[in-house]
Structures are given as C-alpha cells and as structure tokens.
Design a protein around this motif. Structure first.
Motif, PDB file in Angstrom:
ATOM      1  N   LEU A   1     -18.780  15.752  19.552  1.00  0.00           N
ATOM      2  CA  LEU A   1     -19.902  15.949  20.585  1.00  0.00           C
ATOM      3  C   LEU A   1     -21.146  16.319  19.866  1.00  0.00           C
ATOM      4  CD1 LEU A   1     -17.859  17.710  23.320  1.00  0.00           C
ATOM      5  CD2 LEU A   1     -18.940  15.810  23.639  1.00  0.00           C
ATOM      6  N   LEU A   2     -21.203  17.288  18.890  1.00  0.00           N
ATOM      7  CA  LEU A   2     -22.406  17.616  18.246  1.00  0.00           C
ATOM      8  C   LEU A   2     -23.096  16.452  17.526  1.00  0.00           C
ATOM      9  CD1 LEU A   2     -21.465  20.969  16.400  1.00  0.00           C
ATOM     10  CD2 LEU A   2     -23.144  20.574  18.166  1.00  0.00           C
ATOM     11  N   ARG A   3     -22.480  15.341  17.010  1.00  0.00           N
ATOM     12  CA  ARG A   3     -23.031  14.123  16.462  1.00  0.00           C
ATOM     13  C   ARG A   3     -23.859  13.287  17.630  1.00  0.00           C
ATOM     14  NH1 ARG A   3     -18.277  14.709  13.111  1.00  0.00           N
ATOM     15  NH2 ARG A   3     -17.339  13.047  14.510  1.00  0.00           N
ATOM     16  N   THR A   4     -23.180  13.160  18.530  1.00  0.00           N
ATOM     17  CA  THR A   4     -23.483  12.557  19.822  1.00  0.00           C
ATOM     18  C   THR A   4     -24.875  13.227  20.320  1.00  0.00           C
ATOM     19  OG1 THR A   4     -21.284  11.704  20.280  1.00  0.00           O
ATOM     20  CG2 THR A   4     -23.112  11.714  22.095  1.00  0.00           C
ATOM     21  N   ALA A   5     -24.498  14.466  20.394  1.00  0.00           N
ATOM     22  CA  ALA A   5     -25.641  15.130  20.726  1.00  0.00           C
ATOM     23  C   ALA A   5     -26.893  15.127  20.169  1.00  0.00           C
ATOM     24  CB  ALA A   5     -25.415  16.439  21.245  1.00  0.00           C
ATOM     25  N   TYR A   6     -26.858  15.233  18.825  1.00  0.00           N
ATOM     26  CA  TYR A   6     -27.781  15.126  17.916  1.00  0.00           C
ATOM     27  C   TYR A   6     -28.400  13.816  17.808  1.00  0.00           C
ATOM     28  CZ  TYR A   6     -30.447  14.635  13.482  1.00  0.00           C
ATOM     29  OH  TYR A   6     -31.348  14.266  12.526  1.00  0.00           O
ATOM     30  N   LEU A   7     -27.745  12.913  18.217  1.00  0.00           N
ATOM     31  CA  LEU A   7     -28.225  11.431  18.002  1.00  0.00           C
ATOM     32  C   LEU A   7     -29.263  11.220  19.241  1.00  0.00           C
ATOM     33  CD1 LEU A   7     -25.452   9.130  16.694  1.00  0.00           C
ATOM     34  CD2 LEU A   7     -27.627   9.625  15.422  1.00  0.00           C
ATOM     35  N   MET A   8     -28.812  11.984  20.328  1.00  0.00           N
ATOM     36  CA  MET A   8     -29.393  11.899  21.743  1.00  0.00           C
ATOM     37  C   MET A   8     -30.963  12.563  21.706  1.00  0.00           C
ATOM     38  SD  MET A   8     -26.702  12.014  24.660  1.00  0.00           S
ATOM     39  CE  MET A   8     -25.375  10.946  24.872  1.00  0.00           C
ATOM     40  N   CYS A   9     -30.735  13.651  20.853  1.00  0.00           N
ATOM     41  CA  CYS A   9     -31.934  14.469  20.781  1.00  0.00           C
ATOM     42  C   CYS A   9     -32.729  14.596  19.478  1.00  0.00           C
ATOM     43  CB  CYS A   9     -31.637  15.725  21.517  1.00  0.00           C
ATOM     44  SG  CYS A   9     -30.655  16.887  20.090  1.00  0.00           S
ATOM     45  N   GLY A  10     -32.194  14.415  18.551  1.00  0.00           N
ATOM     46  CA  GLY A  10     -32.704  14.349  17.089  1.00  0.00           C
ATOM     47  C   GLY A  10     -33.028  15.627  16.455  1.00  0.00           C
ATOM     48  N   ASP A  11     -32.298  16.797  17.180  1.00  0.00           N
ATOM     49  CA  ASP A  11     -32.717  18.208  16.838  1.00  0.00           C
ATOM     50  C   ASP A  11     -31.188  18.744  16.762  1.00  0.00           C
ATOM     51  OD1 ASP A  11     -32.739  21.015  16.791  1.00  0.00           O
ATOM     52  OD2 ASP A  11     -35.086  20.684  17.260  1.00  0.00           O
ATOM     53  N   TRP A  12     -30.695  19.407  15.386  1.00  0.00           N
ATOM     54  CA  TRP A  12     -29.280  20.008  15.313  1.00  0.00           C
ATOM     55  C   TRP A  12     -29.251  21.112  16.279  1.00  0.00           C
ATOM     56  CZ3 TRP A  12     -25.360  17.745  14.326  1.00  0.00           C
ATOM     57  CH2 TRP A  12     -25.281  16.649  13.390  1.00  0.00           C
ATOM     58  N   HIS A  13     -30.660  22.225  16.483  1.00  0.00           N
ATOM     59  CA  HIS A  13     -30.292  22.985  17.241  1.00  0.00           C
ATOM     60  C   HIS A  13     -30.298  22.679  18.546  1.00  0.00           C
ATOM     61  CE1 HIS A  13     -31.286  25.709  13.661  1.00  0.00           C
ATOM     62  NE2 HIS A  13     -32.383  25.039  13.595  1.00  0.00           N
ATOM     63  N   ARG A  14     -30.978  22.067  19.054  1.00  0.00           N
ATOM     64  CA  ARG A  14     -30.757  21.306  20.727  1.00  0.00           C
ATOM     65  C   ARG A  14     -29.500  20.887  20.926  1.00  0.00           C
ATOM     66  NH1 ARG A  14     -35.106  17.512  22.494  1.00  0.00           N
ATOM     67  NH2 ARG A  14     -33.884  17.712  24.398  1.00  0.00           N
ATOM     68  N   SER A  15     -29.030  20.022  19.937  1.00  0.00           N
ATOM     69  CA  SER A  15     -27.650  19.615  20.090  1.00  0.00           C
ATOM     70  C   SER A  15     -26.750  20.767  20.221  1.00  0.00           C
ATOM     71  CB  SER A  15     -27.306  18.608  19.051  1.00  0.00           C
ATOM     72  OG  SER A  15     -27.320  18.988  17.846  1.00  0.00           O
ATOM     73  N   GLU A  16     -26.623  21.546  19.305  1.00  0.00           N
ATOM     74  CA  GLU A  16     -25.748  22.756  19.470  1.00  0.00           C
ATOM     75  C   GLU A  16     -26.038  23.659  20.711  1.00  0.00           C
ATOM     76  OE1 GLU A  16     -26.934  24.919  15.950  1.00  0.00           O
ATOM     77  OE2 GLU A  16     -25.344  23.633  14.715  1.00  0.00           O
ATOM     78  N   ASP A  17     -27.290  23.901  21.129  1.00  0.00           N
ATOM     79  CA  ASP A  17     -27.268  24.365  22.415  1.00  0.00           C
ATOM     80  C   ASP A  17     -26.684  23.556  23.640  1.00  0.00           C
ATOM     81  OD1 ASP A  17     -28.579  26.459  21.258  1.00  0.00           O
ATOM     82  OD2 ASP A  17     -30.654  25.820  21.767  1.00  0.00           O
TER      83      ASP A  17
END
Length: 169
Positions: free
Chosen positions: A20-36
C-alpha cells in the motif's frame, strides 16, 4: 471488535502495508504523504473492519487510500505542488533506478485522478471495472483518465527526449 477480528486486522495490515505504501507513493510522489495516507486509511479500515469481508478488503483498502490522496490534493492549503525547472532526461527504456526515478517524476506531474487511475490500472494491475469501483466513477471515466494520463506521459517523455537531443547537438 472481537479478539479474532483484532488478530485478522493486525495480520492484514502487516501483510499489506508495504504494498500500500508503494502504491500510495506512486499516486502522490512523496513518501511522507504516502505514509500519512496509508496510516489514515488503516484507521478508517479499522473502524469498518468488523463489517469488512476479508475477500474484498484489498479493493476496499485501495479505495480508501486513493480517496484519501485525491481528497488531500483538493485542499488548497495542503496542496504540495512540485515545480521542475527541467523535464526528466531521456526515455525510460530500462528498469534501472534512473529510469524508475524518471518514470516516477513524470508520473508526479500528472493530475491526481489521472495518476491514481494509471497506478491502479498498471501498477496494481486492476481491470477497468475494479478501478472504477475503487475510484467511484464510471468505466468511461476510467478509460478517459487512462487515455489522458498516458498521452500526458508520452508528451512529457517526448519533450524530455527532444530536450536531451538538443543538449547533445
């Protein structure tokens, strides 16, 4: 929630969090936002876990993550736009780290719904129907967002490739 449901939820989160973190990162391009976003999504999922069937939990969780990131990008005060002075160099024709960074940089330039559609369709390998259910839109919208997103990526890569050739001359 029963102890059995608590255990199932913990096991589910442990098994799915990194994906889910990898998917979220690809959607937003920011590790911090993807973690949040993943953390917020897990909180929402926890609240609905007793009503969630394990067979549909993946699709439901992806929907929560997608909606969280799209909603987040709509808030003007929270919006974190990125500007780039130069487009990425070259076309991603391999699978090395540089090519991945170029692809992720180009993906980050897309509008949130186009980016989410492409990530769900091609990274998560979901069908048009599954993507439409997650994004709560019609299949026609998924198809048009996919087409527009791919065209934008092609344009970005083409410009990048032309800029790279101009620098070599």
């Amino acid at each position: 929630m029963t102890p059995q449901q608590e255990r199932e939820f913990r096991e589910y989160v442990q098994a799915r969090r990194s994906g889910l973190l990898r998917t979220a990162y690809l959607m937003c391009g920011d590790w911090h936002r993807s973690e949040d976003a993943v953390q917020s999504s897990m909180i929402k999922l926890y609240g609905a876990w007793s009503k969630t069937r394990l067979e549909t939990a993946d699709a439901y969780t992806r929907r929560i993550v997608t909606n969280t990131l799209i909603d987040e990008s709509r808030r003007g005060w929270f919006r974190r736009e990125r500007s780039y002075s130069d487009l990425p160099d070259g076309i991603a024709d391999g699978t090395g780290p540089e090519e991945r960074l170029t692809a992720v940089s180009a993906l980050a330039m897309l509008p949130p719904r186009q980016r989410a559609t492409l990530v769900l369709r091609f990274w998560e390998d979901l069908t048009v129907d599954e993507t439409a259910r997650i994004m709560r839109c019609s299949t026609g919208t998924v198809k048009s967002q996919t087409a527009r997103g791919l065209q934008t990526l092609r344009d970005l890569y083409e410009k990048s490739n032309l800029a790279g050739q101009g620098a070599e001359s």
